[in-house]
Design an enzyme around this catalytic site. Structure first.
Site, PDB file in Angstrom:
ATOM      1  N   ASP A 183       0.848  -1.197   0.000  1.00  0.00           N
ATOM      2  CA  ASP A 183       0.000   0.000   0.000  1.00  0.00           C
ATOM      3  C   ASP A 183       0.877   1.239   0.000  1.00  0.00           C
ATOM      4  OD1 ASP A 183      -2.017  -1.733   0.227  1.00  0.00           O
ATOM      5  OD2 ASP A 183      -2.731  -1.053   2.189  1.00  0.00           O
ATOM      6  N   PHE A 211       2.279   1.939  -3.322  1.00  0.00           N
ATOM      7  CA  PHE A 211       1.198   2.421  -4.173  1.00  0.00           C
ATOM      8  C   PHE A 211       0.938   3.908  -3.904  1.00  0.00           C
ATOM      9  CE2 PHE A 211      -3.172   3.408  -5.117  1.00  0.00           C
ATOM     10  CZ  PHE A 211      -3.297   2.915  -6.406  1.00  0.00           C
ATOM     11  N   ASP A 212       0.876   4.237  -2.614  1.00  0.00           N
ATOM     12  CA  ASP A 212       0.638   5.643  -2.251  1.00  0.00           C
ATOM     13  C   ASP A 212       1.722   6.554  -2.815  1.00  0.00           C
ATOM     14  OD1 ASP A 212      -1.612   5.019  -0.945  1.00  0.00           O
ATOM     15  OD2 ASP A 212      -0.741   5.036   1.069  1.00  0.00           O
ATOM     16  N   SER A 225     -36.943  -3.001 -11.356  1.00  0.00           N
ATOM     17  CA  SER A 225     -36.615  -3.713 -10.111  1.00  0.00           C
ATOM     18  C   SER A 225     -37.017  -5.174 -10.285  1.00  0.00           C
ATOM     19  CB  SER A 225     -37.321  -3.069  -8.935  1.00  0.00           C
ATOM     20  OG  SER A 225     -38.700  -3.159  -9.142  1.00  0.00           O
ATOM     21  N   LEU A 226     -36.817  -5.957  -9.267  1.00  0.00           N
ATOM     22  CA  LEU A 226     -37.090  -7.383  -9.391  1.00  0.00           C
ATOM     23  C   LEU A 226     -38.281  -7.778  -8.540  1.00  0.00           C
ATOM     24  CD1 LEU A 226     -33.483  -8.838  -9.025  1.00  0.00           C
ATOM     25  CD2 LEU A 226     -34.825  -8.638 -11.119  1.00  0.00           C
ATOM     26  N   GLU A 245     -27.072 -15.588  -8.413  1.00  0.00           N
ATOM     27  CA  GLU A 245     -26.137 -14.559  -7.943  1.00  0.00           C
ATOM     28  C   GLU A 245     -26.513 -14.126  -6.541  1.00  0.00           C
ATOM     29  OE1 GLU A 245     -26.480 -11.243 -10.601  1.00  0.00           O
ATOM     30  OE2 GLU A 245     -26.005 -12.469 -12.350  1.00  0.00           O
ATOM     31  N   LYS A 274     -27.698 -11.311  -3.930  1.00  0.00           N
ATOM     32  CA  LYS A 274     -28.450 -10.061  -4.002  1.00  0.00           C
ATOM     33  C   LYS A 274     -27.810  -9.082  -3.012  1.00  0.00           C
ATOM     34  CE  LYS A 274     -33.117  -8.161  -3.951  1.00  0.00           C
ATOM     35  NZ  LYS A 274     -32.689  -6.904  -3.361  1.00  0.00           N
ATOM     36  N   ASP A 322     -26.894  -5.941  -0.840  1.00  0.00           N
ATOM     37  CA  ASP A 322     -27.782  -5.035  -0.120  1.00  0.00           C
ATOM     38  C   ASP A 322     -27.164  -3.638  -0.079  1.00  0.00           C
ATOM     39  OD1 ASP A 322     -29.930  -4.210   1.275  1.00  0.00           O
ATOM     40  OD2 ASP A 322     -29.422  -5.219   3.148  1.00  0.00           O
ATOM     41  N   ARG A 334     -30.495   5.030  -9.195  1.00  0.00           N
ATOM     42  CA  ARG A 334     -31.712   4.488  -9.780  1.00  0.00           C
ATOM     43  C   ARG A 334     -32.819   5.545  -9.856  1.00  0.00           C
ATOM     44  NH1 ARG A 334     -36.360   1.959  -8.383  1.00  0.00           N
ATOM     45  NH2 ARG A 334     -36.989   0.349  -9.843  1.00  0.00           N
ATOM     46  N   GLU A 370     -24.386  -2.704  -7.874  1.00  0.00           N
ATOM     47  CA  GLU A 370     -24.780  -2.169  -6.576  1.00  0.00           C
ATOM     48  C   GLU A 370     -23.566  -1.541  -5.903  1.00  0.00           C
ATOM     49  OE1 GLU A 370     -28.027  -2.886  -6.210  1.00  0.00           O
ATOM     50  OE2 GLU A 370     -28.501  -2.835  -4.075  1.00  0.00           O
ATOM     51  N   TYR A 427     -24.929  -6.536 -14.161  1.00  0.00           N
ATOM     52  CA  TYR A 427     -25.685  -6.485 -15.409  1.00  0.00           C
ATOM     53  C   TYR A 427     -25.001  -5.548 -16.388  1.00  0.00           C
ATOM     54  CZ  TYR A 427     -30.100  -6.793 -18.020  1.00  0.00           C
ATOM     55  OH  TYR A 427     -31.063  -7.065 -18.942  1.00  0.00           O
ATOM     56  N   LYS A 437     -31.520 -15.604 -12.533  1.00  0.00           N
ATOM     57  CA  LYS A 437     -31.754 -15.022 -13.855  1.00  0.00           C
ATOM     58  C   LYS A 437     -31.714 -16.107 -14.926  1.00  0.00           C
ATOM     59  CE  LYS A 437     -29.431 -10.770 -12.493  1.00  0.00           C
ATOM     60  NZ  LYS A 437     -28.214  -9.993 -12.462  1.00  0.00           N
ATOM     61  N   LYS A 488     -35.635 -13.536  -1.239  1.00  0.00           N
ATOM     62  CA  LYS A 488     -35.128 -12.806  -0.071  1.00  0.00           C
ATOM     63  C   LYS A 488     -34.994 -13.769   1.105  1.00  0.00           C
ATOM     64  CE  LYS A 488     -36.262  -8.399   0.055  1.00  0.00           C
ATOM     65  NZ  LYS A 488     -35.748  -7.117   0.201  1.00  0.00           N
ATOM     66  N   CYS A 529     -37.051  14.592  31.851  1.00  0.00           N
ATOM     67  CA  CYS A 529     -35.799  13.851  31.731  1.00  0.00           C
ATOM     68  C   CYS A 529     -35.659  12.898  32.922  1.00  0.00           C
ATOM     69  CB  CYS A 529     -34.628  14.834  31.695  1.00  0.00           C
ATOM     70  SG  CYS A 529     -33.035  13.995  31.747  1.00  0.00           S
ATOM     71  N   CYS A 579     -32.508  14.390  35.083  1.00  0.00           N
ATOM     72  CA  CYS A 579     -32.490  15.690  35.760  1.00  0.00           C
ATOM     73  C   CYS A 579     -33.873  16.298  35.960  1.00  0.00           C
ATOM     74  CB  CYS A 579     -31.595  16.665  34.995  1.00  0.00           C
ATOM     75  SG  CYS A 579     -32.325  17.211  33.448  1.00  0.00           S
ATOM     76  N   CYS A 636     -33.759  16.217  26.144  1.00  0.00           N
ATOM     77  CA  CYS A 636     -33.690  17.009  27.363  1.00  0.00           C
ATOM     78  C   CYS A 636     -32.902  18.275  27.015  1.00  0.00           C
ATOM     79  CB  CYS A 636     -32.971  16.210  28.453  1.00  0.00           C
ATOM     80  SG  CYS A 636     -32.452  17.263  29.815  1.00  0.00           S
ATOM     81  N   CYS A 693     -27.320  18.540  32.864  1.00  0.00           N
ATOM     82  CA  CYS A 693     -27.888  17.188  32.956  1.00  0.00           C
ATOM     83  C   CYS A 693     -26.705  16.211  32.910  1.00  0.00           C
ATOM     84  CB  CYS A 693     -28.855  16.987  31.793  1.00  0.00           C
ATOM     85  SG  CYS A 693     -29.490  15.330  31.640  1.00  0.00           S
TER      86      CYS A 693
HETATM   87  S1  IVH Z   1     -30.516  -7.619 -11.493  1.00  0.00           S
HETATM   88  C1  IVH Z   1     -33.193  -6.107 -14.739  1.00  0.00           C
HETATM   89  N1  IVH Z   1     -28.824  -8.661  -9.801  1.00  0.00           N
HETATM   90  O1  IVH Z   1     -31.906  -5.578  -6.233  1.00  0.00           O
HETATM   91  C2  IVH Z   1     -32.268  -6.644 -13.729  1.00  0.00           C
HETATM   92  N2  IVH Z   1     -30.172  -6.855  -9.071  1.00  0.00           N
HETATM   93  O2  IVH Z   1     -35.229  -4.983  -7.184  1.00  0.00           O
HETATM   94  C3  IVH Z   1     -32.327  -5.869 -12.492  1.00  0.00           C
HETATM   95  N3  IVH Z   1     -29.711  -6.155  -6.755  1.00  0.00           N
HETATM   96  O3  IVH Z   1     -32.668  -2.548  -7.604  1.00  0.00           O
HETATM   97  C4  IVH Z   1     -31.420  -6.140 -11.442  1.00  0.00           C
HETATM   98  N4  IVH Z   1     -28.138  -7.614  -6.353  1.00  0.00           N
HETATM   99  O4  IVH Z   1     -30.264  -2.870  -7.217  1.00  0.00           O
HETATM  100  C5  IVH Z   1     -29.762  -7.740  -9.992  1.00  0.00           C
HETATM  101  N5  IVH Z   1     -27.257  -9.679  -8.427  1.00  0.00           N
HETATM  102  C6  IVH Z   1     -28.191  -8.750  -8.620  1.00  0.00           C
HETATM  103  C7  IVH Z   1     -28.562  -7.827  -7.607  1.00  0.00           C
HETATM  104  C8  IVH Z   1     -29.573  -6.902  -7.877  1.00  0.00           C
HETATM  105  C9  IVH Z   1     -28.837  -6.614  -5.856  1.00  0.00           C
HETATM  106  C10 IVH Z   1     -30.660  -5.040  -6.485  1.00  0.00           C
HETATM  107  C11 IVH Z   1     -30.841  -4.081  -7.608  1.00  0.00           C
HETATM  108  C12 IVH Z   1     -32.316  -3.890  -7.777  1.00  0.00           C
HETATM  109  C13 IVH Z   1     -32.910  -4.701  -6.669  1.00  0.00           C
HETATM  110  C14 IVH Z   1     -34.032  -5.592  -7.154  1.00  0.00           C
END
Ligand code: IVH
Length: 678
Positions: A32, A35-36, A81-82, A111, A113, A115, A134, A170, A223, A285, A309, A403, A406, A421, A427
């Protein structure tokens, strides 16, 4: 191309290559530190020759662009969205529907998901030109400068990339970054983020991209879109994107039927506990693009993909009582004492009820059984009331009106959920909190005092504000004692012996040379964090100027909005605060910008200085002082170097080299002394 341009191109290429090893392949080839050094060299060159800075320069990662208001931009393709599912039954339905629309076998890709927050990255001719959130799916906010600071986002592509590419994924905050960020926030009395997703989302909207760079965000690709992109399936296309410079997903598996999907889910529902970042499910998918087309999409979401989920583990347990805690800023937090219950591997006895609105909105009544959930493996969360187990005559949980410490009547600001408070100067938990903040590392850094000792001093009536600390004497401190109890009920005696006493007095004495901006931060003015304090100090130079500034003058400072300005004005309208500041001034604390950082001088003219290691202030600040005083910052040692300014943890190699060349190594104190010399 001039020599300078060539050197900039060569350095950029080398840095990009190392970024690639580090972020994309998890296989760094240099330390590191080295690199710096490379990066610093490029920063120095670009500073000297700003006309040669390229939009995809790796120095963009450091940030520094300030965006007061984010522009919005339309998405080229809508961001769908999914659909969500929670059970095997739902997945069976999905699989049956997909198969019904296709004739023949189907291959799925499983894959993680992630967060976090969805992001769209637009590359034109291989260069990242725009990053858009988004938003409502059609338009989002342009957060390009902030996203460019994220190491795993390629700034430019390599190989046979198309003219126009949209990569989606993400932005997430790994647990390590999340925990460090929240610890920092708590230290300065700011509300910690509830979860890594909120933290990632808040970070993306910061105004100064240099602050985003410090947040430790990461990008997860999922994607790609564009015209005539190569490959005919999702898996192969992501491989292609990997060739162009993206990191390939850490986990991604092709399966041929539902039982393969279920196996993947079972494995990752368990293994997610070992992942360094949060996921909240699995995405399934259809792999083949032609089949995706056949299955189609609705206006809101594709039919060829679905999110499964994970279920958060949930139990129901009786509420025994509610405690009301007073935080250091006076905010009252109700905490539920629960009948101990085992949940996802730990025993839960207490959980926060957040604030008054939370209790009211959930209609929590005395003796209720509450549902407690543990998602994301972090803190147990109360998610509802088990109404079926409620006693018919149960009354709502009352909220305190005064409170609990106090007795002052509580207040609530318009638009804020927290009840607080207002007795901030008298306090007990607020007084102790202010004192703890004052001595904290990032404030006055008096580490010979700590929470325990502050508690003793306060309990003995020796200190009730920061100025009292400077009236402490050996005789008052020596021999103080307190029996303390730890969480497990074990007792230990804290006593002030000779060494402790001397160290406390020494620490207080040393704190008198802490620079103004940190003293300002240490005062604990509401909403004035470390960064704001620095900006105020630089702008106004003295405490008197800040105390006398009008609201209009205050809001001119970057990061200072109405709320912060009002809080500053309120602070200096209070006579007790003014009196304390006067006593601190009399004690010798610094309430003005020091000469060394204020006045430009030519004291360092002609000197080439290398700054290396960790200092009591950020390194950039030291570098600024060098420049302001006519010196030049250089990054590698040569016989022309005047000094090596060494902080803690300076690299051994550098020290050896300096010694070999006979270049003097000076400390931070010596450096400051040099600037003070008349
Ligand atoms: S695919 C058309 N893959 O989950 C394909 N989404 O509502 C759309 N997310 O807003 C998304 N991990 O931000 C895809 N491996 C993954 C994901 C993913 C997280 C999020 C994405 C989307 C929400 C699904």
């Amino acid at each position: 191309m001039s020599d300078i341009q060539q050197e900039i191109a060569r350095l950029s290429e080398e840095i990009n290559r190392h970024n690639y090893y580090y972020y994309m392949l998890d296989d760094p080839k240099i330390s590191d530190y080295d690199f710096d050094q490379l990066l610093q060299k490029l920063i120095d060159l670009e500073r000297q020759y700003p006309e040669y800075v390229r939009p995809d320069s790796p120095t963009q990662r450091v940030g520094g662009t300030v965006t007061k208001q984010f522009a919005s931009a339309a998405h080229i393709y809508p961001m769908l969205s999914l659909g969500n599912t929670y059970s095997e039954g739902d997945l069976l339905e999905f699989d049956t529907r997909v198969r019904g629309l296709l004739n023949g076998p189907v291959e799925y890709v499983c894959e993680l998901k992630y967060d976090g927050v969805a992001i769209s990255l637009i590359y034109e001719h291989g260069v990242l030109v725009r990053a858009v959130t988004r938003g409502d799916g059609t338009r989002g906010d342009v957060v390009t400068a902030n996203v460019k600071t994220i190491g795993s986002v390629p700034l430019s592509l390599t190989g046979d990339y198309p003219d126009l590419l949209e990569a989606r994924g993400e932005i997430i905050m790994p647990y390590d970054s999340f925990n460090a960020l929240n610890a920092d926030r708590e230290e300065i009395g700011e509300q910690p983020f509830a979860n890594p997703r909120n933290a990632a989302s808040g970070s993306l909207k910061l105004q100064n991209s240099a602050d985003v760079a410090k947040r430790g965000l990461s990008f997860k690709l999922y994607y790609a879109l564009g015209e005539n992109l190569p490959e005919n399936n999702h898996f192969a296309r992501l491989r292609k994107l990997h060739e162009w410079g993206f990191r390939f997903p850490d986990v991604m598996e092709k399966v041929t039927d539902l039982s393969g999907v279920m196996d993947f889910i079972r494995v990752w529902d368990e293994k997610r506990k070992e992942l360094p970042y949060p996921i909240d499910g699995i995405v399934i998918k259809v792999n083949d693009f032609a089949q995706q087309q056949q299955v189609g999409s609705t206006a809101k979401s594709p039919r060829w993909a679905i999110a499964y989920k994970f279920k958060a583990e949930r139990v129901s347990t009786p509420l025994l009582s509610v405690d009301f805690q007073v935080g250091r800023t006076g905010i009252i937090t109700p905490v539920a004492n629960l009948k101990p219950v085992s949940l996802a591997g730990t025993v839960v006895k207490r959980a926060t009820l957040n604030n008054r609105d939370f209790i009211r909105d959930m209609d929590i009544r005395e003796g209720d059984c509450l549902f407690v959930e543990k998602g994301g493996e972090i803190i147990p969360k109360i998610v509802g009331v088990d109404v079926e187990r409620r006693q018919p005559d149960a009354v709502p949980v009352p909220f305190v009106t005064v409170c609990p410490v106090c007795g002052t009547p509580l207040q609530q600001n318009e638009g804020e959920a927290g009840v607080f408070c207002p007795n901030e100067l008298h306090c007990a938990p607020q007084i102790r909190g202010k004192l703890e903040h004052f001595i904290a590392r990032k404030a006055m850094n008096i580490d010979s005092l700590g929470e325990g000792k502050i508690e003793v001093l306060y309990a003995q009536g020796l200190v009730s504000n920061a100025a009292d600390l400077y009236d402490l004497t050996y005789d008052r401190l020596f021999g103080l004692e307190k029996v303390m109890e730890d969480e497990n009920g074990k007792t230990k005696t804290l006593s002030f012996k000779e060494k402790t006493t001397i160290n406390i007095l020494k620490g207080l004495e040393q704190s008198k040379s802490v620079p103004f901006e940190r003293v300002l931060y240490a005062l604990g003015i509401r909403f004035v964090g470390e960064v704001t304090a620095k900006k105020l100090a630089r702008r106004f130079k003295t405490i008197d100027a800040i105390a006398n500034a009008t609201k209009e003058e205050l809001v001119e400072v970057e990061d200072v909005g109405e709320r912060v300005a009002e809080s500053i004005i309120q602070y200096f309208n209070n006579t007790e605060n003014l009196e304390m500041v006067m006593r601190l001034k009399a004690a010798g604390l610094r309430f003005e910008m020091g000469e060394e950082s204020r006045a430009a001088s030519d004291r360092l003219a002609g000197m080439s200085i290398i700054v290396s290691g960790v200092f009591s202030v950020p390194r950039d600040e030291i570098k600024l002082i060098i420049e302001q005083n006519g010196g030049k910052n250089v990054s590698s040692i040569s016989k022309n170097t005047t000094y090596v300014l060494a902080g803690d943890k300076m690299g051994l190699e550098k020290r050896k080299k300096a010694e070999a060349l006979g270049i003097p190594i000076i400390s931070e104190e010596e450096f400051m002394e040099m600037l003070r010399e008349r």
